[in-house]
Design an enzyme around this catalytic site. Structure first.
Site, short mmCIF file in Angstrom:
data_model
loop_
_atom_site.label_atom_id
_atom_site.label_comp_id
_atom_site.label_asym_id
_atom_site.label_seq_id
_atom_site.Cartn_x
_atom_site.Cartn_y
_atom_site.Cartn_z
N LYS A 144 -12.87 -3.41 -11.39
CA LYS A 144 -13.59 -2.22 -11.84
C LYS A 144 -12.60 -1.11 -12.20
O LYS A 144 -12.78 -0.41 -13.19
CB LYS A 144 -14.47 -1.73 -10.70
CG LYS A 144 -15.88 -1.56 -11.11
CD LYS A 144 -16.72 -1.21 -9.93
CE LYS A 144 -18.02 -0.65 -10.44
NZ LYS A 144 -18.98 -0.44 -9.40
N LYS A 199 0.85 -1.21 0.00
CA LYS A 199 0.00 0.00 0.00
C LYS A 199 0.88 1.25 0.00
O LYS A 199 0.56 2.24 -0.66
CB LYS A 199 -0.92 0.01 1.23
CG LYS A 199 -2.08 -0.98 1.11
CD LYS A 199 -3.29 -0.32 0.48
CE LYS A 199 -4.32 -1.27 -0.07
NZ LYS A 199 -4.81 -2.30 0.81
N LYS A 208 -6.40 -9.50 -13.16
CA LYS A 208 -7.59 -9.94 -12.45
C LYS A 208 -8.75 -8.99 -12.77
O LYS A 208 -8.52 -7.79 -12.94
CB LYS A 208 -7.27 -9.90 -10.94
CG LYS A 208 -8.24 -10.61 -10.08
CD LYS A 208 -7.74 -10.58 -8.64
CE LYS A 208 -8.90 -10.85 -7.71
NZ LYS A 208 -8.58 -10.68 -6.32
#
Ligand code: SF4
Length: 328
Positions: A195, A112, A192
């Site tokens: 959205k 992250k 993968k």
């Protein structure tokens, strides 16, 4: 007696077929075996979200998809994390006993930081502690996880052991319910389904939208001409046939290899199978959309049932820690 399962998912709006095959389908099945607590973790979403304008709408859309897919608010507790303030309270208390080094060593935290170097906030570091609070607040026996999420659950178990050692046995150590999450690739056939990459097909798309999206799918790129034999084992269209046309995959593979089947026809047949399989879901979703106040009612009831459990756990936690009891 049935055990209790907890699982949370970020509010990502309308769900796509990757969400369904990878998680929602499993959520629905678990309801037969467990008392399920399903939470839309909207506070978690804030750790990496700059723009909150769509947060409430995304929560609503996701809920409609969950309900239309068969997640049942009569059998399961379905609610939104921010509607149960005990999550934040327990997060604060658990953060007092969690060494910082346990959090900064996690590969997901490092990832992250790499993805959002401009926004390494306090909430991001504490994310796994909030996750631990989510789970143990309901004294969940099991948490459905994929192998990649095992380090997070192990951290929850470490926090539980530490809490219980300091303050007495309050929390059970949640077990991993290892789930083979199906990894559904996106329309690009490389990443993968997601959205954010716009390589997805929404469950609630119209049949025509679905057909158009399927026709854009990348296939076996070595198959240049219609007469070239194909390689179904490396083709994502074939992989999706495995979910939606399972009874015909041998025939499709054979005809692809012999070039009897062209990619356009193969995709049209996939789109037809998908539309047929998704028709009951779509009809149910349209019906639920018309029911004014449905999502709000489901979430209010879910939050009330969740708070009954959470309040009892927090009373025990405060008492064991030795905080001055409060009246009322
Ligand atoms: Fe893929 Fe179907 Fe084309 Fe074969 S015929 S390469 S399985 S899209």
């Amino acid at each position: 007696m049935k055990g209790r399962v907890f699982s949370g998912a970020r509010p990502t709006g309308k769900q796509h077929i990757g969400n369904y095959l990878g998680a929602i389908q499993n959520y629905v099945q678990l309801q037969d075996e467990y008392n399920c607590v399903y939470c839309v973790v909207d506070i978690h979403a804030l750790t990496t979200l700059d723009n909150t304008a769509e947060l409430a709408g995304n929560t609503r859309e996701m809920l409609l998809d969950w309900l239309a897919a068969g997640m049942d608010p009569q059998r399961s507790i379905i609610f939104v994390q921010s509607h149960v303030p005990e999550h934040s309270e327990l997060h604060t208390l658990l953060s007092m006993i969690t060494p910082l080094a346990w959090l900064t060593r996690l590969p997901t935290f490092k990832e992250k930081v790499r993805q959002h170097p401009e926004n390494v906030n306090y909430g991001l570091v504490g994310y796994p502690v909030l996750m631990a609070a989510d789970i143990v607040l309901y004294k969940a026996d099991a948490v459905p996880v994929g192998e990649d999420q095992l380090p997070h659950l192990e951290l929850t178990r470490e926090i539980v052991r530490r809490f219980n050692t300091f303050f007495g046995p309050v929390f059970p150590e949640p077990e991993a319910k290892l789930t083979t999450y199906r990894r559904v690739m996106g329309l690009d056939g490389v990443n993968k389904m997601s959205k954010s990459l716009n390589n997805h097909i929404e469950l609630s798309a119209t049949p025509e939208e679905t057909r158009k999206r399927v026709l854009t799918m990348v296939t076996d790129t070595s198959r240049v001409y219609r007469r070239d034999p194909g390689h179904p084992e490396i083709c994502n269209v074939f992989a999706l046939h495995g979910f939606y046309t399972a009874d015909r995959t041998e025939e499709i593979a054979r005809d692809c290899r012999s070039a009897a089947l062209g990619c356009v026809d193969c995709k049209k047949s996939l789109a037809a199978s998908m539309n047929e399989a998704l028709a009951p879901f779509r009809a149910r979703r349209s019906e639920l959309e018309q029911r004014q106040g449905l999502v709000e009612d489901v979430l209010a009831d879910g939050a009330s049932r969740a708070r009954a459990i959470a309040a009892a756990t927090m009373a025990e936690v405060r008492s064991q820690i030795g905080l001055l009891p409060r009246r009322g």
